[in-house]
Design an enzyme around this catalytic site. Sequence first.
Site, mmCIF file in Angstrom:
data_model
loop_
_atom_site.group_PDB
_atom_site.id
_atom_site.type_symbol
_atom_site.label_atom_id
_atom_site.label_comp_id
_atom_site.label_asym_id
_atom_site.label_seq_id
_atom_site.Cartn_x
_atom_site.Cartn_y
_atom_site.Cartn_z
ATOM 1 N N LEU A 119 1.797 0.763 6.960
ATOM 2 C CA LEU A 119 1.764 1.468 5.679
ATOM 3 C C LEU A 119 3.157 1.363 5.076
ATOM 4 O O LEU A 119 4.157 1.386 5.802
ATOM 5 C CB LEU A 119 1.400 2.948 5.854
ATOM 6 N N ASP A 120 3.235 1.267 3.754
ATOM 7 C CA ASP A 120 4.538 1.287 3.093
ATOM 8 C C ASP A 120 5.295 2.546 3.507
ATOM 9 O O ASP A 120 4.694 3.597 3.775
ATOM 10 C CB ASP A 120 4.375 1.282 1.570
ATOM 11 N N GLN A 121 6.610 2.461 3.518
ATOM 12 C CA GLN A 121 7.439 3.588 3.956
ATOM 13 C C GLN A 121 7.091 4.878 3.217
ATOM 14 O O GLN A 121 7.019 5.949 3.818
ATOM 15 C CB GLN A 121 8.921 3.262 3.758
#
Length: 281
Positions: A119-121
């Site tokens: 997942l994106d940060q």
Amino acid sequence: MKYLAQSDTSILEALTQLAPQSSKNTLRSWLKEGRVQIDGVLIKTPNFPVLKGQLVTVVQRKKFIGQGIEILYEDNDLVFINKPSGLLSVSTAFEKGETAHALLKAYYRPRKVFVIHRLDQDTSGVMIFAFNQETCDRLKDLFEVHHIQRSYTAIVEGQFLSPKGTWKSYLYEDEQYVVHETEDPSFGRLAITHYRTLAALKRYSLLELTLETGRKNQIRVHCQSAGHPVVGDKKYGAQTNPLKRLCLHAHLLAFRHPISKKELKIESPIPEEFYRLIPKN
């Protein structure tokens, strides 16, 4: 634990029938901790009425490890977590520091923890990791052939009036690691996102988004292209950031367990701060 009410009663008395070996103080603590539901609705009041035929459920106590990572489900082969916004999923050549993967490895040591997806940060929500190579390989195969349901909740800028639909385009990443759309299928990778509008206010709208493919930044780029960037997403055109975070949350992963063949459907509720922009109905 589950109990089907045999007569009209209170939730505390229903819990007594469900767990007669437990003290009243223990039952009240279950209510206080938010572990008790009636027909899927969270109940915290001891004298709340239960009607005959309603289902009373007591869910497991929430389990957390470092940096606020909640363990949503675990067995011998895999673990689901609820990743907080702002925490890296895994380290990369360009991004170092504390990661969900590193925290899980430390917590479960000496067991190995294998990365399945990312997942994106700044995206929060459900992630899955494997505890052995066989499960890792099989899960990656499921992701590759899109046999995993992946659904997200996003708040986007503006009033989104289309009730539902599908975005389909080809995506590529430039040298600055920004993803763009292209009409050239030989230059980009196919990305398909299905959307459904849950609420549409003047300034913000709440969308449910389901991935048919899983390209990097796919939802963020598709929302930008539709003229409604995700709130807080400066990288992809957002003009507002009222919650000081990216308003994108992975709320569901569902698939058949690659080893046990059990149907798994793991959900993470919409973050409470989202309701500051889109009030609950």
